[in-house]
Design an enzyme around this catalytic site. Structure first.
Site, PDB file in Angstrom:
ATOM      1  N   GLU A 123      -3.465   5.942 -28.758  1.00 30.98           N
ATOM      2  CA  GLU A 123      -2.800   4.863 -28.023  1.00 30.98           C
ATOM      3  C   GLU A 123      -3.288   3.510 -28.531  1.00 30.98           C
ATOM      4  O   GLU A 123      -4.479   3.304 -28.760  1.00 30.98           O
ATOM      5  CB  GLU A 123      -3.121   4.997 -26.526  1.00 30.98           C
ATOM      6  N   LYS A 162       5.571   2.989 -22.943  1.00 29.94           N
ATOM      7  CA  LYS A 162       4.860   3.474 -21.764  1.00 29.94           C
ATOM      8  C   LYS A 162       5.561   2.979 -20.494  1.00 29.94           C
ATOM      9  O   LYS A 162       5.851   1.791 -20.335  1.00 29.94           O
ATOM     10  CB  LYS A 162       3.419   2.968 -21.810  1.00 29.94           C
ATOM     11  N   CYS A 180      -1.080   8.402 -22.334  1.00 29.09           N
ATOM     12  CA  CYS A 180      -2.193   8.282 -21.398  1.00 29.09           C
ATOM     13  C   CYS A 180      -1.794   8.726 -19.993  1.00 29.09           C
ATOM     14  O   CYS A 180      -1.311   9.831 -19.813  1.00 29.09           O
ATOM     15  CB  CYS A 180      -2.757   6.853 -21.435  1.00 29.09           C
TER      16      CYS A 180
END
Length: 311
Positions: free
Chosen positions: A45, A134, A168
């Site tokens: 990430e 995200k 994540c």
């Protein structure tokens, strides 16, 4: 055609807040992954060019500081537009290495001034297949990253298998995971910044729940890697020297660990993937097939794109 290939996870740090040096390091690491036989390489990430661990950007509730704005500008300038010269360079790395490259970047929208935490997909021809933004930055991440709108919950049909993933703590969102399962994901990619040992349990659960290979990748970062002239560097005064231990791992659809987890150092993990193992393990469980109750439950995802096919 063989159903087996080598997957690699690259656990490393970028050259924090330095785009050009990070791209150069990325090129070296992609070449190294290819030398190990990898046909798929996953980077962490926000690898380009920093996950801003420990930084406040001068923010408290109700105010911001001039120094924090300078830190933000430095961060912005080390990020990339999509597409851009930087993405062309990443595509060329994938082409030269003859592999699929998936990498976390800070994506800047120069029209709105918003930055997104994004995962980019490149094929061995050097083409940018697509991206995923995200959906929900966590806690103070919301200061620096905007929210994806759901139109990039993508999977890609490739000769290696159907690949896609979440970033994540999106992986803690049951409906986001279900959206990926609905698209038949077989190679579930999970770049992260979470280096807690408990994260390993999350990835194992996803492998078992989705009956898919799970490839998790994190950075190994120390405080000394931060540029000494960063305006907000004093934020790190009370941080430990090792700020992210890593924990990258590759897991089979059975939940078996194929490689890793790797702790407390940079390195490249590899494992042989046999995509037929996905179907074998759907004999007894399939979250969207024979183990689903579509007469009781349904999930509709707004603006979800179709799966795309790439050779």
């Amino acid at each position: 055609m063989s159903t087996k290939f080598i997957a690699a996870v690259v656990q490393a740090s970028p050259v924090l807040f330095d785009l050009e040096k990070t791209l150069a390091k990325t090129a070296h690491l992609v070449t190294e992954a290819a030398s190990k036989g990898a046909k798929l390489a996953l980077f962490p990430e926000a690898f380009i060019s920093a996950y801003p661990r420990g930084l406040s950007f001068g923010t408290v509730v109700g105010s911001r500081s001039a120094e924090g704005r300078e830190t933000w500008l430095r961060y912005w300038n080390s990020s990339i537009e999509v597409p851009s010269k930087a993405t062309a360079q990443l595509g060329e790395m994938a082409r030269k290495a003859d592999l699929f490259l998936v990498i976390g970047v800070n994506e800047k929208d120069t029209v709105s001034g918003t930055m997104y935490c994004t995962m980019l997909y490149f094929n061995p021809k050097g083409e940018l297949l697509g991206k995923h933004r995200k959906l929900k930055p966590t806690a103070a991440e919301r200061i620096v990253w905007g929210e994806g709108d759901g139109s990039t919950l993508s999977t890609f049909n490739t000769p290696l298998g159907k690949m896609g993933g979440l970033i994540c703590w999106e992986n803690y969102m049951p409906l986001a995971r279900m959206a990926m399962y609905q698209k038949g994901v077989q190679l579930y990619l999970a770049p992260t910044a979470d280096s807690r040992e408990n994260w390993q349990h999350t990835l194992k659960h996803i492998a078992l729940e989705g009956r898919c290979f799970v490839i998790g990748c994190n950075q190994f970062v120390t405080k000394s890697m931060y540029p000494k002239d960063l305006p907000g560097i004093t934020d790190l005064d009370h941080q430990p020297e090792v700020m992210s231990r890593g924990g990258s791992v590759i897991m089979a659809p059975t939940g078996e660990v194929l490689a890793g987890p790797l702790w407390d150092e940079e390195g490249i993990l590899t494992a042989e993937i046999d995509i037929e193992e996905v179907m074998k393990n759907k004999l007894d469980f399939d979250p969207v097939g024979h183990y689903a109750r579509n007469d009781v439950f349904s999930l509709t995802v707004k603006d979800q794109p179709d799966s795309e096919v790439f050779e």
